[in-house]
Design a protein around this motif. Structure first.
Motif, PDB file in Angstrom:
ATOM      1  N   GLY A  68       0.798  -1.215   0.000  1.00  0.00           N
ATOM      2  CA  GLY A  68       0.000   0.000   0.000  1.00  0.00           C
ATOM      3  C   GLY A  68       0.832   1.266   0.000  1.00  0.00           C
ATOM      4  O   GLY A  68       0.625   2.165  -0.829  1.00  0.00           O
ATOM      5  N   VAL A  69       1.790   1.347   0.909  1.00  0.00           N
ATOM      6  CA  VAL A  69       2.628   2.547   0.991  1.00  0.00           C
ATOM      7  C   VAL A  69       3.547   2.620  -0.228  1.00  0.00           C
ATOM      8  O   VAL A  69       3.766   3.695  -0.799  1.00  0.00           O
ATOM      9  CB  VAL A  69       3.446   2.552   2.296  1.00  0.00           C
ATOM     10  CG1 VAL A  69       4.353   3.769   2.355  1.00  0.00           C
ATOM     11  CG2 VAL A  69       2.498   2.530   3.502  1.00  0.00           C
ATOM     12  N   GLY A  70       4.065   1.465  -0.654  1.00  0.00           N
ATOM     13  CA  GLY A  70       4.906   1.453  -1.843  1.00  0.00           C
ATOM     14  C   GLY A  70       4.147   1.886  -3.075  1.00  0.00           C
ATOM     15  O   GLY A  70       4.697   2.566  -3.942  1.00  0.00           O
ATOM     16  N   GLY A  71       2.865   1.497  -3.165  1.00  0.00           N
ATOM     17  CA  GLY A  71       2.050   1.891  -4.307  1.00  0.00           C
ATOM     18  C   GLY A  71       1.755   3.371  -4.317  1.00  0.00           C
ATOM     19  O   GLY A  71       2.027   4.066  -5.296  1.00  0.00           O
ATOM     20  N   LEU A  72       1.214   3.895  -3.221  1.00  0.00           N
ATOM     21  CA  LEU A  72       0.815   5.299  -3.184  1.00  0.00           C
ATOM     22  C   LEU A  72       2.019   6.235  -3.172  1.00  0.00           C
ATOM     23  O   LEU A  72       2.116   7.140  -4.010  1.00  0.00           O
ATOM     24  CB  LEU A  72      -0.079   5.567  -1.968  1.00  0.00           C
ATOM     25  CG  LEU A  72      -1.585   5.438  -2.220  1.00  0.00           C
ATOM     26  CD1 LEU A  72      -1.948   3.996  -2.591  1.00  0.00           C
ATOM     27  CD2 LEU A  72      -2.381   5.871  -0.995  1.00  0.00           C
ATOM     28  N   PHE A  73       2.952   6.003  -2.250  1.00  0.00           N
ATOM     29  CA  PHE A  73       4.100   6.906  -2.180  1.00  0.00           C
ATOM     30  C   PHE A  73       5.073   6.647  -3.331  1.00  0.00           C
ATOM     31  O   PHE A  73       5.600   7.586  -3.935  1.00  0.00           O
ATOM     32  CB  PHE A  73       4.832   6.755  -0.849  1.00  0.00           C
ATOM     33  CG  PHE A  73       6.089   7.591  -0.784  1.00  0.00           C
ATOM     34  CD1 PHE A  73       6.013   8.968  -0.643  1.00  0.00           C
ATOM     35  CD2 PHE A  73       7.337   6.995  -0.904  1.00  0.00           C
ATOM     36  CE1 PHE A  73       7.161   9.742  -0.605  1.00  0.00           C
ATOM     37  CE2 PHE A  73       8.492   7.758  -0.865  1.00  0.00           C
ATOM     38  CZ  PHE A  73       8.410   9.140  -0.711  1.00  0.00           C
ATOM     39  N   GLY A  74       5.308   5.355  -3.643  1.00  0.00           N
ATOM     40  CA  GLY A  74       6.243   5.029  -4.709  1.00  0.00           C
ATOM     41  C   GLY A  74       5.822   5.611  -6.038  1.00  0.00           C
ATOM     42  O   GLY A  74       6.659   6.146  -6.784  1.00  0.00           O
ATOM     43  N   TRP A  98       0.333   2.628 -17.400  1.00  0.00           N
ATOM     44  CA  TRP A  98      -0.153   1.717 -16.365  1.00  0.00           C
ATOM     45  C   TRP A  98      -1.520   1.086 -16.659  1.00  0.00           C
ATOM     46  O   TRP A  98      -1.727  -0.092 -16.303  1.00  0.00           O
ATOM     47  CB  TRP A  98      -0.154   2.383 -14.993  1.00  0.00           C
ATOM     48  CG  TRP A  98      -1.036   3.564 -14.791  1.00  0.00           C
ATOM     49  CD1 TRP A  98      -0.693   4.874 -14.830  1.00  0.00           C
ATOM     50  CD2 TRP A  98      -2.446   3.544 -14.457  1.00  0.00           C
ATOM     51  NE1 TRP A  98      -1.776   5.685 -14.571  1.00  0.00           N
ATOM     52  CE2 TRP A  98      -2.859   4.893 -14.325  1.00  0.00           C
ATOM     53  CE3 TRP A  98      -3.380   2.530 -14.252  1.00  0.00           C
ATOM     54  CZ2 TRP A  98      -4.170   5.250 -14.011  1.00  0.00           C
ATOM     55  CZ3 TRP A  98      -4.696   2.874 -13.938  1.00  0.00           C
ATOM     56  CH2 TRP A  98      -5.067   4.220 -13.820  1.00  0.00           C
ATOM     57  N   PRO A  99      -2.469   1.772 -17.327  1.00  0.00           N
ATOM     58  CA  PRO A  99      -3.720   1.055 -17.609  1.00  0.00           C
ATOM     59  C   PRO A  99      -3.503  -0.151 -18.515  1.00  0.00           C
ATOM     60  O   PRO A  99      -4.113  -1.212 -18.308  1.00  0.00           O
ATOM     61  CB  PRO A  99      -4.581   2.127 -18.293  1.00  0.00           C
ATOM     62  CG  PRO A  99      -4.034   3.429 -17.810  1.00  0.00           C
ATOM     63  CD  PRO A  99      -2.568   3.202 -17.724  1.00  0.00           C
ATOM     64  N   TYR A 161       0.728  -2.260  -8.028  1.00  0.00           N
ATOM     65  CA  TYR A 161      -0.082  -2.022  -6.830  1.00  0.00           C
ATOM     66  C   TYR A 161      -1.535  -2.440  -7.068  1.00  0.00           C
ATOM     67  O   TYR A 161      -2.153  -3.111  -6.235  1.00  0.00           O
ATOM     68  CB  TYR A 161      -0.007  -0.547  -6.443  1.00  0.00           C
ATOM     69  CG  TYR A 161      -1.071  -0.116  -5.463  1.00  0.00           C
ATOM     70  CD1 TYR A 161      -1.010  -0.477  -4.117  1.00  0.00           C
ATOM     71  CD2 TYR A 161      -2.157   0.654  -5.881  1.00  0.00           C
ATOM     72  CE1 TYR A 161      -1.994  -0.094  -3.222  1.00  0.00           C
ATOM     73  CE2 TYR A 161      -3.138   1.057  -4.999  1.00  0.00           C
ATOM     74  CZ  TYR A 161      -3.061   0.679  -3.667  1.00  0.00           C
ATOM     75  OH  TYR A 161      -4.038   1.062  -2.794  1.00  0.00           O
ATOM     76  N   SER A 162      -2.076  -2.053  -8.213  1.00  0.00           N
ATOM     77  CA  SER A 162      -3.480  -2.349  -8.506  1.00  0.00           C
ATOM     78  C   SER A 162      -3.708  -3.851  -8.653  1.00  0.00           C
ATOM     79  O   SER A 162      -4.691  -4.398  -8.138  1.00  0.00           O
ATOM     80  CB  SER A 162      -3.902  -1.618  -9.786  1.00  0.00           C
ATOM     81  OG  SER A 162      -3.755  -0.212  -9.649  1.00  0.00           O
ATOM     82  N   LEU A 163      -2.799  -4.524  -9.364  1.00  0.00           N
ATOM     83  CA  LEU A 163      -2.954  -5.959  -9.580  1.00  0.00           C
ATOM     84  C   LEU A 163      -2.761  -6.753  -8.287  1.00  0.00           C
ATOM     85  O   LEU A 163      -3.526  -7.680  -7.991  1.00  0.00           O
ATOM     86  CB  LEU A 163      -1.965  -6.433 -10.637  1.00  0.00           C
ATOM     87  CG  LEU A 163      -2.244  -5.960 -12.068  1.00  0.00           C
ATOM     88  CD1 LEU A 163      -1.037  -6.223 -12.965  1.00  0.00           C
ATOM     89  CD2 LEU A 163      -3.486  -6.644 -12.638  1.00  0.00           C
ATOM     90  N   LEU A 164      -1.744  -6.393  -7.515  1.00  0.00           N
ATOM     91  CA  LEU A 164      -1.481  -7.118  -6.271  1.00  0.00           C
ATOM     92  C   LEU A 164      -2.557  -6.833  -5.220  1.00  0.00           C
ATOM     93  O   LEU A 164      -2.801  -7.669  -4.348  1.00  0.00           O
ATOM     94  CB  LEU A 164      -0.103  -6.760  -5.740  1.00  0.00           C
ATOM     95  CG  LEU A 164       1.071  -7.319  -6.563  1.00  0.00           C
ATOM     96  CD1 LEU A 164       2.397  -6.788  -6.036  1.00  0.00           C
ATOM     97  CD2 LEU A 164       1.061  -8.842  -6.551  1.00  0.00           C
ATOM     98  N   SER A 165      -3.190  -5.666  -5.293  1.00  0.00           N
ATOM     99  CA  SER A 165      -4.307  -5.392  -4.383  1.00  0.00           C
ATOM    100  C   SER A 165      -5.411  -6.416  -4.573  1.00  0.00           C
ATOM    101  O   SER A 165      -6.102  -6.796  -3.630  1.00  0.00           O
ATOM    102  CB  SER A 165      -4.854  -3.978  -4.621  1.00  0.00           C
ATOM    103  OG  SER A 165      -3.927  -2.996  -4.215  1.00  0.00           O
TER     104      SER A 165
END
Length: 293
Positions: A68-74, A98-99, A161-165
């Motif tokens: 989560g933090v890696g996705g948003l902040f990264g 990314w899409p 991030y989206s896929l792993l979520s």
């Protein structure tokens, strides 16, 4: 269907990003991110205050927090790094791969089936986005290779991030509150190390910052988390190309941009691509007649 629509609401909110950012004055990017993610954290805290039991959602294993933090902040760190080291148009276009990465990468998710219409829809959306951002021409220069690399990592970060979520689908969306809080703290640290503080100078700029924190850099992340975990991730990936189109239309309506044939063509490509990717949701299959025995 409902979860997919909730996820799409994030795309609509992201379309306000350009206008609100332009209206926020000369606030440096990391300072702006710290301010906006702080507001986004407050949104989650208000929801948790209404449902105190939701606080248990913050008790998650380390991999969830890293994701989560890696996705948003990264994502934001790499995006700002790309813009500092490469022309904004080219860097933004690379970052907006990314899409497409989400649509293609969804084939690796358990229980998901990637159809030709998903890939075709995403490619049509990408073509429409290229039309929008290339009105002044595109010129990729080797001197900006570092910035282009950061933009590509940015695209991989958000799609990953989206896929792993999706793989952590059992984790409640309430945990995004913690992701926003940590991203605000890390953004503040980067601001203190890399930038000079510049505050908004009038009420309009403060309202723009508040709008960013409430919608595209706030509620949108909660809606996106819910959508990618419970909705149709291929459709959301292809439909994400609607964000730059809607953003451009909003800028035109606000008198900041200018309409031309490229916008009309991009509109056809992006909306057509999204409709193609979502055809299984939009068209109900006729029931097969039962055979008499």
């Amino acid at each position: 269907m409902q979860a997919t629509l909730i996820g799409f609401s994030a795309i609509i909110m992201w379309s306000l990003l350009a206008l609100l950012t332009a209206s926020s004055g000369k606030v440096p990017p990391f300072q702006l991110a710290a301010m906006c993610f702080s507001i986004g954290t407050v949104i989650g805290l208000i929801a948790l205050a209404v449902r105190p039991s939701g606080l248990r959602a913050l008790r998650q294993p380390v991999p969830v927090w890293l994701l989560g933090v890696g996705g948003l902040f990264g994502y934001h760190f790499l995006y700002f790094t790309a813009l500092r080291n490469a022309p904004a148009v080219e860097a933004g276009l690379i970052a907006y791969l990314w899409p497409l990465f989400i649509v293609v990468g969804s084939a690796l998710l358990p229980g998901e089936r990637l159809g030709w219409q998903h890939i075709a829809g995403a490619l049509a959306g990408l073509a429409g986005t290229i039309l929008i951002v290339s009105r002044s021409g595109l010129s990729f220069d080797d001197r900006f290779a570092f910035g282009y690399g950061a933009a590509l990592l940015c695209a991989f970060t958000w799609s990953g991030y989206s896929l792993l979520s999706r793989r952590f689908g059992a984790v409640p969306t309430d945990v995004v509150t913690g992701f926003c809080a940590m991203t605000a703290v890390l953004s503040l640290l980067c601001h203190l190390l890399l930038e000079q503080t510049v505050w908004p100078t009038d009420t309009g700029q403060w309202l723009a910052v508040a709008g960013l924190g409430l919608l595209p850099v706030g509620a949108a992340f909660y809606a996106w988390d819910y959508g990618v975990k419970r909705g149709n991730i291929q459709v959301l990936g292809a439909a994400s190309y609607a964000a730059p189109l809607l953003s451009t239309l909003i800028l035109i309506a606000a008198g900041v941009g200018r309409a031309d044939w490229r916008i009309a063509a991009a509109c056809l490509l992006i909306t057509g691509g999204a409709a193609l990717a979502a055809k299984d949701l939009l068209i109900a299959r006729a029931p097969q007649p039962q055979q008499d025995t």
